[in-house]
Scaffold this motif. Structure first.
Motif, mmCIF file in Angstrom:
data_model
loop_
_atom_site.group_PDB
_atom_site.id
_atom_site.type_symbol
_atom_site.label_atom_id
_atom_site.label_comp_id
_atom_site.label_asym_id
_atom_site.label_seq_id
_atom_site.Cartn_x
_atom_site.Cartn_y
_atom_site.Cartn_z
ATOM 1 N N LEU A 110 0.830 -1.207 0.000
ATOM 2 C CA LEU A 110 0.000 0.000 0.000
ATOM 3 C C LEU A 110 0.863 1.256 0.000
ATOM 4 C CD1 LEU A 110 -2.784 -1.045 2.526
ATOM 5 C CD2 LEU A 110 -3.103 -0.530 0.092
ATOM 6 N N ILE A 111 1.908 1.248 0.802
ATOM 7 C CA ILE A 111 2.810 2.405 0.849
ATOM 8 C C ILE A 111 3.443 2.627 -0.515
ATOM 9 C CG2 ILE A 111 5.002 3.240 1.795
ATOM 10 C CD1 ILE A 111 4.137 1.861 4.457
ATOM 11 N N GLU A 112 3.918 1.559 -1.125
ATOM 12 C CA GLU A 112 4.557 1.658 -2.443
ATOM 13 C C GLU A 112 3.558 2.137 -3.502
ATOM 14 O OE1 GLU A 112 7.603 1.424 -5.232
ATOM 15 O OE2 GLU A 112 7.783 1.067 -3.071
ATOM 16 N N TYR A 113 2.390 1.504 -3.540
ATOM 17 C CA TYR A 113 1.405 1.814 -4.576
ATOM 18 C C TYR A 113 0.819 3.213 -4.422
ATOM 19 C CZ TYR A 113 -2.630 1.399 -7.614
ATOM 20 O OH TYR A 113 -3.556 1.614 -8.590
ATOM 21 N N LEU A 114 0.357 3.526 -3.215
ATOM 22 C CA LEU A 114 -0.263 4.835 -3.003
ATOM 23 C C LEU A 114 0.781 5.947 -3.025
ATOM 24 C CD1 LEU A 114 -2.845 3.820 -0.271
ATOM 25 C CD2 LEU A 114 -3.318 4.381 -2.666
ATOM 26 N N GLY A 115 2.011 5.623 -2.653
ATOM 27 C CA GLY A 115 3.086 6.602 -2.679
ATOM 28 C C GLY A 115 3.478 7.035 -4.081
ATOM 29 N N MET A 116 3.075 6.275 -5.100
ATOM 30 C CA MET A 116 3.373 6.656 -6.481
ATOM 31 C C MET A 116 2.549 7.853 -6.931
ATOM 32 S SD MET A 116 3.970 3.132 -8.600
ATOM 33 C CE MET A 116 2.491 2.263 -8.095
ATOM 34 N N SER A 117 1.463 8.117 -6.246
ATOM 35 C CA SER A 117 0.613 9.245 -6.589
ATOM 36 C C SER A 117 1.245 10.526 -6.046
ATOM 37 C CB SER A 117 -0.778 9.062 -5.991
ATOM 38 O OG SER A 117 -1.589 10.152 -6.312
ATOM 39 N N PRO A 118 1.419 11.542 -6.888
ATOM 40 C CA PRO A 118 2.072 12.773 -6.429
ATOM 41 C C PRO A 118 1.270 13.544 -5.383
ATOM 42 C CG PRO A 118 1.211 13.059 -8.651
ATOM 43 C CD PRO A 118 1.021 11.609 -8.292
ATOM 44 N N ASP A 119 -0.005 13.279 -5.256
ATOM 45 C CA ASP A 119 -0.810 14.022 -4.282
ATOM 46 C C ASP A 119 -1.166 13.198 -3.043
ATOM 47 O OD1 ASP A 119 -2.375 12.452 -5.862
ATOM 48 O OD2 ASP A 119 -3.934 13.937 -6.205
ATOM 49 N N ILE A 120 -0.483 12.064 -2.849
ATOM 50 C CA ILE A 120 -0.664 11.267 -1.632
ATOM 51 C C ILE A 120 0.701 11.089 -0.974
ATOM 52 C CG2 ILE A 120 -1.321 9.041 -0.653
ATOM 53 C CD1 ILE A 120 -3.264 8.705 -3.003
ATOM 54 N N GLU A 121 0.794 11.499 0.290
ATOM 55 C CA GLU A 121 2.017 11.298 1.058
ATOM 56 C C GLU A 121 1.699 10.376 2.231
ATOM 57 O OE1 GLU A 121 5.207 13.709 3.855
ATOM 58 O OE2 GLU A 121 3.721 14.848 2.711
ATOM 59 N N VAL A 122 2.317 9.218 2.257
ATOM 60 C CA VAL A 122 2.141 8.299 3.376
ATOM 61 C C VAL A 122 3.028 8.806 4.505
ATOM 62 C CG1 VAL A 122 2.349 5.931 4.189
ATOM 63 C CG2 VAL A 122 1.620 6.377 1.830
ATOM 64 N N VAL A 123 2.403 9.239 5.607
ATOM 65 C CA VAL A 123 3.129 9.885 6.697
ATOM 66 C C VAL A 123 3.456 8.942 7.846
ATOM 67 C CG1 VAL A 123 2.284 12.204 6.161
ATOM 68 C CG2 VAL A 123 0.981 10.739 7.732
ATOM 69 N N GLY A 124 2.916 7.729 7.798
ATOM 70 C CA GLY A 124 3.215 6.778 8.865
ATOM 71 C C GLY A 124 2.448 5.494 8.702
ATOM 72 N N GLU A 125 2.829 4.529 9.537
ATOM 73 C CA GLU A 125 2.150 3.242 9.534
ATOM 74 C C GLU A 125 2.088 2.712 10.958
ATOM 75 O OE1 GLU A 125 4.702 -0.129 7.985
ATOM 76 O OE2 GLU A 125 5.825 1.603 7.231
ATOM 77 N N ALA A 126 1.075 1.904 11.211
ATOM 78 C CA ALA A 126 0.899 1.282 12.519
ATOM 79 C C ALA A 126 0.458 -0.162 12.303
ATOM 80 C CB ALA A 126 -0.149 2.040 13.333
ATOM 81 N N ALA A 127 0.903 -1.062 13.196
ATOM 82 C CA ALA A 127 0.604 -2.481 13.044
ATOM 83 C C ALA A 127 -0.517 -2.964 13.958
ATOM 84 C CB ALA A 127 1.866 -3.304 13.308
ATOM 85 N N ASN A 128 -1.005 -2.084 14.853
ATOM 86 C CA ASN A 128 -2.120 -2.459 15.730
ATOM 87 C C ASN A 128 -2.813 -1.192 16.229
ATOM 88 O OD1 ASN A 128 -0.877 -1.594 18.336
ATOM 89 N ND2 ASN A 128 0.576 -3.241 17.858
ATOM 90 N N GLY A 129 -3.933 -1.378 16.900
ATOM 91 C CA GLY A 129 -4.730 -0.239 17.345
ATOM 92 C C GLY A 129 -4.031 0.664 18.335
ATOM 93 N N ASN A 130 -3.312 0.085 19.281
ATOM 94 C CA ASN A 130 -2.621 0.905 20.277
ATOM 95 C C ASN A 130 -1.519 1.734 19.638
ATOM 96 O OD1 ASN A 130 -4.237 -0.008 22.385
ATOM 97 N ND2 ASN A 130 -2.945 -1.795 22.700
ATOM 98 N N GLU A 131 -0.772 1.131 18.730
ATOM 99 C CA GLU A 131 0.267 1.871 18.015
ATOM 100 C C GLU A 131 -0.350 2.992 17.184
ATOM 101 O OE1 GLU A 131 3.908 1.121 14.811
ATOM 102 O OE2 GLU A 131 2.758 -0.601 15.535
ATOM 103 N N LEU A 132 -1.499 2.711 16.581
ATOM 104 C CA LEU A 132 -2.199 3.730 15.792
ATOM 105 C C LEU A 132 -2.556 4.930 16.668
ATOM 106 C CD1 LEU A 132 -3.756 4.876 13.364
ATOM 107 C CD2 LEU A 132 -5.697 3.480 14.095
ATOM 108 N N LEU A 133 -3.130 4.683 17.828
ATOM 109 C CA LEU A 133 -3.517 5.786 18.707
ATOM 110 C C LEU A 133 -2.304 6.614 19.126
ATOM 111 C CD1 LEU A 133 -6.228 4.011 20.886
ATOM 112 C CD2 LEU A 133 -6.587 5.609 18.992
ATOM 113 N N GLU A 134 -1.170 5.942 19.387
ATOM 114 C CA GLU A 134 0.065 6.665 19.726
ATOM 115 C C GLU A 134 0.532 7.524 18.545
ATOM 116 O OE1 GLU A 134 3.069 3.925 21.073
ATOM 117 O OE2 GLU A 134 1.716 3.074 22.578
ATOM 118 N N LYS A 135 0.501 6.966 17.341
ATOM 119 C CA LYS A 135 0.954 7.702 16.150
ATOM 120 C C LYS A 135 0.073 8.916 15.877
ATOM 121 C CE LYS A 135 4.102 4.735 14.374
ATOM 122 N NZ LYS A 135 4.982 4.508 13.300
ATOM 123 N N LEU A 136 -1.222 8.773 16.103
ATOM 124 C CA LEU A 136 -2.131 9.894 15.845
ATOM 125 C C LEU A 136 -1.827 11.091 16.739
ATOM 126 C CD1 LEU A 136 -5.518 8.058 15.222
ATOM 127 C CD2 LEU A 136 -4.243 9.460 13.581
#
Length: 140
Positions: A18-44
């Motif tokens: 997903l990072i590779e594919y969506l990152g090919m679009s010039p108007d989409i910047e992948v700013v982070g990733e999380a592997a579970n819900g708790n990590e997601l809440l911390e990243k947000l």
């Protein structure tokens, strides 16, 4: 306008693709990733994102409970749910919990993934803005 996208998925290969594919679009910047819900809440707390691409089922906190928590803390964040479950009841639960849109992992049309993200960025998503043959379910 660049879309700042945070991806939450516990499958390393899926997340990398997903990072590779969506990152090919010039108007989409992948700013982070999380592997579970708790990590997601911390990243947000530390990463600015306009949009969240969320796997519905991950270890720990996940599903509608995670969607509800994210929605209550970040009401303007667009939550796009990616799931292997395409049953109507699962889709409706995610939407009722606060998801902006859902897509099955089995969606096969490649241009659809970018369209899914770009369309969901619009604040006033309506059914007529979505392609008629898509498998995406926007909130109405």
């Amino acid at each position: 306008m660049t879309i700042h996208l945070l991806i939450a998925d516990d499958h390393v290969l899926v997340c990398a693709a997903l990072i590779e594919y969506l990152g090919m679009s010039p108007d989409i910047e992948v700013v982070g990733e999380a592997a579970n819900g708790n990590e997601l809440l911390e990243k947000l707390h530390t990463i600015f994102a306009d949009m969240l691409l969320l796997d519905l089922i991950m270890p720990g906190l996940c599903g509608t409970e995670l969607i509800s928590r994210v929605r209550s803390s970040y009401p303007s964040l667009r939550i796009l749910v990616l799931s292997m479950h395409n049953e109507t009841r699962v889709v409706l639960r995610a939407l009722r919990a606060g998801a902006s849109a859902t897509s099955a992992r089995t969606a096969r049309h490649r241009p659809g993934w970018r369209l899914f993200v770009k369309s969901a960025q619009q604040a006033n998503t309506s059914a007529r803005q979505w392609p008629s043959r898509s498998r995406f379910y926007p909130v109405q």
